[in-house]
Design a protein around this motif. Sequence first.
Motif, short mmCIF file in Angstrom:
data_model
loop_
_atom_site.label_atom_id
_atom_site.label_comp_id
_atom_site.label_asym_id
_atom_site.label_seq_id
_atom_site.Cartn_x
_atom_site.Cartn_y
_atom_site.Cartn_z
N MET A 1 0.82 -1.19 0.00
CA MET A 1 0.00 0.00 0.00
C MET A 1 0.87 1.26 0.00
SD MET A 1 -3.13 0.51 -0.11
CE MET A 1 -4.43 1.59 0.23
N VAL A 2 1.93 1.25 0.82
CA VAL A 2 2.82 2.41 0.89
C VAL A 2 3.52 2.63 -0.45
CG1 VAL A 2 4.90 3.32 1.99
CG2 VAL A 2 3.15 2.20 3.36
N PHE A 3 3.93 1.53 -1.09
CA PHE A 3 4.57 1.65 -2.40
C PHE A 3 3.63 2.31 -3.41
CE2 PHE A 3 5.00 -0.05 -6.69
CZ PHE A 3 6.26 0.45 -7.01
N TRP A 4 2.39 1.88 -3.47
CA TRP A 4 1.45 2.44 -4.43
C TRP A 4 1.13 3.90 -4.14
CZ3 TRP A 4 1.09 0.68 -8.98
CH2 TRP A 4 1.29 -0.67 -9.22
N LEU A 5 1.07 4.26 -2.87
CA LEU A 5 0.86 5.66 -2.51
C LEU A 5 2.05 6.50 -2.96
CD1 LEU A 5 -0.80 7.83 -1.08
CD2 LEU A 5 0.40 7.20 1.02
N TRP A 6 3.27 6.02 -2.68
CA TRP A 6 4.47 6.73 -3.12
C TRP A 6 4.51 6.83 -4.64
CZ3 TRP A 6 8.37 5.16 -6.34
CH2 TRP A 6 9.45 6.05 -6.45
N TYR A 7 4.18 5.73 -5.32
CA TYR A 7 4.21 5.72 -6.79
C TYR A 7 3.23 6.73 -7.36
CZ TYR A 7 4.03 4.00 -11.57
OH TYR A 7 4.07 3.91 -12.92
N CYS A 8 2.03 6.78 -6.84
CA CYS A 8 1.03 7.73 -7.33
C CYS A 8 1.44 9.17 -7.07
CB CYS A 8 -0.33 7.44 -6.69
SG CYS A 8 -1.07 5.91 -7.26
N LEU A 9 2.01 9.44 -5.89
CA LEU A 9 2.47 10.80 -5.60
C LEU A 9 3.65 11.18 -6.49
CD1 LEU A 9 2.20 10.91 -1.73
CD2 LEU A 9 0.81 12.15 -3.39
N ALA A 10 4.57 10.25 -6.71
CA ALA A 10 5.71 10.52 -7.58
C ALA A 10 5.25 10.78 -9.01
CB ALA A 10 6.70 9.36 -7.53
N LEU A 11 4.30 10.00 -9.48
CA LEU A 11 3.78 10.18 -10.82
C LEU A 11 3.05 11.52 -10.96
CD1 LEU A 11 3.53 8.76 -13.55
CD2 LEU A 11 1.42 7.74 -12.74
N LEU A 12 2.25 11.87 -9.97
CA LEU A 12 1.53 13.14 -9.99
C LEU A 12 2.48 14.33 -9.98
CD1 LEU A 12 -1.22 14.61 -9.86
CD2 LEU A 12 -1.01 14.52 -7.39
N THR A 13 3.51 14.29 -9.14
CA THR A 13 4.44 15.42 -9.10
C THR A 13 5.27 15.51 -10.38
OG1 THR A 13 6.05 14.09 -7.89
CG2 THR A 13 4.59 15.49 -6.59
N THR A 14 5.62 14.37 -10.97
CA THR A 14 6.35 14.38 -12.24
C THR A 14 5.49 14.96 -13.35
OG1 THR A 14 7.64 12.46 -11.57
CG2 THR A 14 7.56 12.94 -13.92
N LEU A 15 4.24 14.54 -13.42
CA LEU A 15 3.33 15.10 -14.42
C LEU A 15 3.13 16.59 -14.22
CD1 LEU A 15 0.63 12.29 -14.58
CD2 LEU A 15 2.21 12.95 -16.39
N ASN A 16 2.98 17.01 -12.98
CA ASN A 16 2.79 18.42 -12.70
C ASN A 16 4.02 19.23 -13.11
OD1 ASN A 16 1.60 20.81 -11.48
ND2 ASN A 16 3.07 20.49 -9.84
N ALA A 17 5.21 18.72 -12.81
CA ALA A 17 6.44 19.45 -13.12
C ALA A 17 6.67 19.57 -14.62
CB ALA A 17 7.63 18.76 -12.46
N HIS A 18 6.26 18.58 -15.39
CA HIS A 18 6.53 18.60 -16.82
C HIS A 18 5.41 19.18 -17.67
CE1 HIS A 18 9.76 15.80 -15.64
NE2 HIS A 18 10.39 16.42 -16.60
N THR A 19 4.28 19.51 -17.07
CA THR A 19 3.22 20.14 -17.88
C THR A 19 3.57 21.56 -18.23
OG1 THR A 19 2.03 20.92 -15.94
CG2 THR A 19 1.38 18.78 -16.81
N GLY A 20 4.29 22.25 -17.34
CA GLY A 20 4.60 23.65 -17.58
C GLY A 20 3.49 24.57 -17.12
N PHE A 21 2.40 24.01 -16.63
CA PHE A 21 1.27 24.80 -16.15
C PHE A 21 1.32 24.89 -14.63
CE2 PHE A 21 -0.42 22.96 -20.11
CZ PHE A 21 -0.66 24.15 -20.78
N HIS A 22 0.96 26.03 -14.11
CA HIS A 22 0.90 26.23 -12.67
C HIS A 22 -0.54 25.96 -12.25
CE1 HIS A 22 2.94 28.66 -9.29
NE2 HIS A 22 2.06 27.83 -8.77
N LEU A 23 -0.83 24.72 -11.89
CA LEU A 23 -2.19 24.31 -11.58
C LEU A 23 -2.54 24.62 -10.14
CD1 LEU A 23 -2.00 20.86 -13.37
CD2 LEU A 23 -3.02 22.96 -14.24
N PRO A 24 -3.79 24.99 -9.86
CA PRO A 24 -4.19 25.30 -8.49
C PRO A 24 -4.03 24.09 -7.58
CG PRO A 24 -5.89 25.96 -10.03
CD PRO A 24 -4.88 25.20 -10.81
N LEU A 25 -3.66 24.33 -6.34
CA LEU A 25 -3.52 23.33 -5.29
C LEU A 25 -2.37 22.35 -5.52
CD1 LEU A 25 -7.28 22.49 -4.74
CD2 LEU A 25 -5.90 24.20 -3.55
N LEU A 26 -1.51 22.63 -6.49
CA LEU A 26 -0.34 21.79 -6.74
C LEU A 26 0.92 22.65 -6.67
CD1 LEU A 26 -1.57 19.53 -9.68
CD2 LEU A 26 -1.27 18.90 -7.29
#
Length: 88
Positions: free
Chosen positions: A1-26
């Motif tokens: 469970m901890v691995f999947w939580l870490w994986y989802c957070l890592a994926l979300l932050t990577t996607l956020n960083a590479h979009t180039g958009f400053h999205l609200p609440l991120l």
Amino acid sequence: MVFWLWYCLALLTTLNAHTGFHLPLLPSPEAHNFHHLKFTDNYGAMGFLDELHGTNKNFRNSEIYQRHFWSLSLAPLKQLYPDQQKKE
């Protein structure tokens, strides 16, 4: 469970960083954008190691640093904090 939580957070932050958009609440992608602009700054994922080793000095002295914060507004930050126009 901890691995999947870490994986989802890592994926979300990577996607956020590479979009180039400053999205609200991120987190702001400005530091990562500056890293891709210069390739000499902002190596760390969260920024505290860059602060410790001084690899974010150019970023902190740039105009882009003004937009590096968490935003709760739906308005684009480039609209709220536009780049300075260069004098010709």
